[in-house]
Design a protein around this motif. Structure first.
Motif, PDB file in Angstrom:
ATOM      1  N   TYR A 127       0.854  -1.197   0.000  1.00  0.00           N
ATOM      2  CA  TYR A 127       0.000   0.000   0.000  1.00  0.00           C
ATOM      3  C   TYR A 127       0.880   1.234   0.000  1.00  0.00           C
ATOM      4  CZ  TYR A 127      -3.531  -3.377   1.334  1.00  0.00           C
ATOM      5  OH  TYR A 127      -4.363  -4.457   1.343  1.00  0.00           O
ATOM      6  N   ASP A 128       0.492   2.219  -0.821  1.00  0.00           N
ATOM      7  CA  ASP A 128       1.289   3.433  -0.913  1.00  0.00           C
ATOM      8  C   ASP A 128       0.625   4.522  -0.083  1.00  0.00           C
ATOM      9  OD1 ASP A 128       3.261   5.097  -1.631  1.00  0.00           O
ATOM     10  OD2 ASP A 128       2.521   5.511  -3.650  1.00  0.00           O
ATOM     11  N   VAL A 129       1.040   4.655   1.178  1.00  0.00           N
ATOM     12  CA  VAL A 129       0.493   5.732   2.010  1.00  0.00           C
ATOM     13  C   VAL A 129       1.656   6.550   2.554  1.00  0.00           C
ATOM     14  CG1 VAL A 129      -1.542   4.416   2.739  1.00  0.00           C
ATOM     15  CG2 VAL A 129       0.508   4.418   4.174  1.00  0.00           C
ATOM     16  N   ASP A 130       1.313   7.735   3.057  1.00  0.00           N
ATOM     17  CA  ASP A 130       2.324   8.593   3.677  1.00  0.00           C
ATOM     18  C   ASP A 130       2.594   8.039   5.082  1.00  0.00           C
ATOM     19  OD1 ASP A 130       3.838  10.503   4.885  1.00  0.00           O
ATOM     20  OD2 ASP A 130       2.334  12.123   4.726  1.00  0.00           O
ATOM     21  N   ILE A 131       3.748   7.389   5.257  1.00  0.00           N
ATOM     22  CA  ILE A 131       4.005   6.709   6.543  1.00  0.00           C
ATOM     23  C   ILE A 131       4.404   7.680   7.643  1.00  0.00           C
ATOM     24  CG2 ILE A 131       4.582   4.528   5.431  1.00  0.00           C
ATOM     25  CD1 ILE A 131       7.566   5.171   6.224  1.00  0.00           C
ATOM     26  N   THR A 132       4.551   8.966   7.314  1.00  0.00           N
ATOM     27  CA  THR A 132       4.822   9.935   8.379  1.00  0.00           C
ATOM     28  C   THR A 132       3.517  10.510   8.939  1.00  0.00           C
ATOM     29  OG1 THR A 132       5.001  11.802   6.855  1.00  0.00           O
ATOM     30  CG2 THR A 132       7.019  10.563   7.318  1.00  0.00           C
ATOM     31  N   SER A 133       2.387  10.091   8.361  1.00  0.00           N
ATOM     32  CA  SER A 133       1.087  10.588   8.825  1.00  0.00           C
ATOM     33  C   SER A 133       0.411   9.531   9.705  1.00  0.00           C
ATOM     34  CB  SER A 133       0.190  10.932   7.629  1.00  0.00           C
ATOM     35  OG  SER A 133      -1.170  10.947   8.032  1.00  0.00           O
ATOM     36  N   GLY A 134       0.219   9.847  10.974  1.00  0.00           N
ATOM     37  CA  GLY A 134      -0.457   8.918  11.880  1.00  0.00           C
ATOM     38  C   GLY A 134      -1.856   8.596  11.396  1.00  0.00           C
ATOM     39  N   ASP A 135      -2.565   9.606  10.891  1.00  0.00           N
ATOM     40  CA  ASP A 135      -3.939   9.381  10.404  1.00  0.00           C
ATOM     41  C   ASP A 135      -3.932   8.406   9.239  1.00  0.00           C
ATOM     42  OD1 ASP A 135      -5.108  10.952  12.212  1.00  0.00           O
ATOM     43  OD2 ASP A 135      -5.456  12.682  10.866  1.00  0.00           O
ATOM     44  N   ALA A 136      -2.995   8.605   8.289  1.00  0.00           N
ATOM     45  CA  ALA A 136      -2.956   7.757   7.088  1.00  0.00           C
ATOM     46  C   ALA A 136      -2.646   6.311   7.469  1.00  0.00           C
ATOM     47  CB  ALA A 136      -1.915   8.295   6.107  1.00  0.00           C
ATOM     48  N   VAL A 137      -1.697   6.119   8.390  1.00  0.00           N
ATOM     49  CA  VAL A 137      -1.317   4.744   8.759  1.00  0.00           C
ATOM     50  C   VAL A 137      -2.449   4.085   9.554  1.00  0.00           C
ATOM     51  CG1 VAL A 137       0.311   3.346  10.090  1.00  0.00           C
ATOM     52  CG2 VAL A 137       1.162   5.214   8.643  1.00  0.00           C
ATOM     53  N   ALA A 138      -3.050   4.827  10.487  1.00  0.00           N
ATOM     54  CA  ALA A 138      -4.145   4.247  11.287  1.00  0.00           C
ATOM     55  C   ALA A 138      -5.339   3.920  10.397  1.00  0.00           C
ATOM     56  CB  ALA A 138      -4.546   5.217  12.402  1.00  0.00           C
ATOM     57  N   THR A 139      -5.620   4.792   9.425  1.00  0.00           N
ATOM     58  CA  THR A 139      -6.755   4.537   8.516  1.00  0.00           C
ATOM     59  C   THR A 139      -6.504   3.276   7.695  1.00  0.00           C
ATOM     60  OG1 THR A 139      -7.224   6.884   8.421  1.00  0.00           O
ATOM     61  CG2 THR A 139      -8.126   5.541   6.626  1.00  0.00           C
ATOM     62  N   LEU A 140      -5.272   3.139   7.183  1.00  0.00           N
ATOM     63  CA  LEU A 140      -4.935   1.937   6.407  1.00  0.00           C
ATOM     64  C   LEU A 140      -5.057   0.687   7.286  1.00  0.00           C
ATOM     65  CD1 LEU A 140      -3.773   0.422   3.942  1.00  0.00           C
ATOM     66  CD2 LEU A 140      -1.480   0.923   4.850  1.00  0.00           C
ATOM     67  N   ALA A 141      -4.507   0.767   8.500  1.00  0.00           N
ATOM     68  CA  ALA A 141      -4.530  -0.409   9.388  1.00  0.00           C
ATOM     69  C   ALA A 141      -5.973  -0.834   9.669  1.00  0.00           C
ATOM     70  CB  ALA A 141      -3.795  -0.081  10.682  1.00  0.00           C
ATOM     71  N   ARG A 142      -6.855   0.153   9.869  1.00  0.00           N
ATOM     72  CA  ARG A 142      -8.270  -0.172  10.149  1.00  0.00           C
ATOM     73  C   ARG A 142      -8.926  -0.761   8.899  1.00  0.00           C
ATOM     74  NH1 ARG A 142     -10.283   4.629  11.201  1.00  0.00           N
ATOM     75  NH2 ARG A 142      -9.419   4.982  13.252  1.00  0.00           N
ATOM     76  N   ARG A 143      -8.614  -0.157   7.729  1.00  0.00           N
ATOM     77  CA  ARG A 143      -9.250  -0.586   6.477  1.00  0.00           C
ATOM     78  C   ARG A 143      -8.897  -2.028   6.139  1.00  0.00           C
ATOM     79  NH1 ARG A 143      -7.652   0.076   1.013  1.00  0.00           N
ATOM     80  NH2 ARG A 143      -5.994   1.553   1.480  1.00  0.00           N
TER      81      ARG A 143
END
Ligand code: GLY
Length: 422
Positions: A44-60
């Motif tokens: 998955y290509d997400v911004d790993i410096t963004s807590g919101d982006a990583v948490a959203t991916l983990a939940r999804r």
């Protein structure tokens, strides 16, 4: 268990391979990953410096555990965001990650914990630089000046030199770009990386390793992010490892708890074994690269269950770790001009073999794997002893083709020849 690994280096490739050996781990995901990790994990290509982006991916994706590899997201608080979303996370809070993110915080913690480390001074005013250089370095009896960036610098913020003008130029450059400088006394003796899984005051050490930070054989040339590593260390007595755990890591973990900055994750003690015993060079808040590639190659204990236990506060109940007999060696294949601006975009031949871990690689539209970073691959060899592991690693690296690439030829050599002692 579904595990999401954050990062894109050979360290994360090694974590994924070790997680894949754990029978409790059903699926693996990685963000953002590289051409090698894409083969073993959903990418998955997400911004790993963004807590919101990583948490959203983990939940999804329904992750049960998130393992954060690099220091930058940890220092920015990504682990806090994942835990805040109710998902188990292996990696310290933003508060605890200051043990790596701020050298002055680390020095303060070590002083309070009574842990031996280099004496140091922070310089944030250029007018104070010459006086500080006079107090540190060769005229004071040390062998070299040690000049560090006070913040994160991917291993390249450190200059160790007997040349005062080179020490001064590095410090002045950091100050000019607004970075405080840490001057340290020089610690003599062989270096050790000891990784400990930590949760509060519970500490579980992994095999000790040694890495090679300079770009050239015989420790010549500039510092890099790491050019190779081996584990375990045949010259390091078990009693010294126990001493490091009892007199250094446990007191630091307890001090962090006492400050309300309890550490949960991987606490990496970088040490010099001096004539007066082990002393801390630095602490890091994550697995080291490239030592992880060697250490995890020998781990038999299921990694997912170990990291999950730490993440949910159950580490104290974990059984003793199990290791394969023998040794492991990692040799890094670097792109032309690394650690300067690396040449990228070259086709790599032979990178899909077992034991080849990817870091700076990507897959081109035509399917070819090409270089995309400075440290391109980590080659891991294992064997009955260090000599056999070196032979395996060097046979493999010599079978790979990348124009202009380079690697060190002496990873683990001095130890294999019995030339390292404490
Ligand atoms: N091996 C050095 C580091 O990971 O910082």
């Amino acid at each position: 268990m579904r595990v999401l690994v954050i990062g894109s280096g050979a360290r994360e490739h090694a974590l994924l391979l070790a997680l894949r050996r754990d029978p409790e781990v059903e699926t693996l995901a990685v963000a953002p990953g590289n051409a090698g990790t894409a083969v073993i994990a959903d990418q998955y290509d997400v911004d790993i410096t963004s807590g919101d982006a990583v948490a959203t991916l983990a939940r999804r994706i329904g992750a049960d555990l998130v393992v954060i590899g690099p220091e930058v997201p940890l220092v920015l608080g990504v682990a806090d965001a994942v835990r805040g979303a109710g998902i188990a996370c292996f990696g310290p809070s933003k508060d605890a990650a200051r043990i790596e993110g701020s050298k002055s915080f680390a020095k303060d913690v070590m002083a309070a914990a009574g842990v031996r480390t280099a004496t140091s001074e922070i310089v944030d005013n250029p007018a104070h630089l010459d006086g500080a250089l006079d107090r540190f370095g060769p005229p004071a009896g040390d062998k070299a000046w040690v000049v560090k960036d006070d913040g994160l610098a991917a291993g390249k913020g450190v200059v160790v030199t007997a040349d005062r003008s080179a020490a001064r130029a590095h410090a002045a450059g950091l100050l000019d770009s607004g970075h405080p400088v840490l001057l340290e006394s020089f610690l003599d003796g062989p270096e050790v990386s000891l990784f400990c899984v930590v949760d509060g005051e519970a500490v579980v050490p992994l095999l000790a390793a040694q890495d090679f930070k300079r770009v050239g054989d015989d420790d010549t040339g500039p510092n890099t992010g790491g050019m190779g590593a081996y584990a375990p260390l045949p010259w390091l007595p078990d009693a010294v490892v126990a001493q490091i755990v009892d007199e250094i890591v446990k007191p630091v973990a307890a001090e962090l708890v006492a400050r309300g900055s309890s550490f949960s994750g991987l606490l990496y003690a970088g040490l010099a074994i001096t004539s007066r015993g082990p002393a801390v060079v630095e602490f890091n808040c994550r697995f080291g690269d490239p030592e992880t590639q060697a250490v995890l190659a020998l781990l038999e204990t299921p990694l997912g269950q170990l990291l999950y236990s730490a993440a949910i506060g159950d580490l104290a109940g974990e059984p003793a770790l199990q290791w394969r007999d023998g040794s492991a060696v990692t040799v890094v294949l670097a792109a032309e001009n690394y650690p300067g601006r690396p040449r990228v975009g070259d086709v790599i031949v032979g990178s899909e073999a077992d034991g080849v871990l990817h870091a700076g690689t990507s897959r081109r539209e035509d399917g070819a794997i090409v270089s995309s970073g400075g440290r391109v691959l980590s080659i891991v060899g294992t064997g009955a002893d260090l000599t056999a592991a070196r032979e395996a690693a060097y046979a493999l690296i010599n079978s790979i083709r990348l124009p202009g690439s380079h690697f060190r030829g002496d990873i683990g050599l001095a130890a294999a020849e019995g030339r390292v002692s404490v």
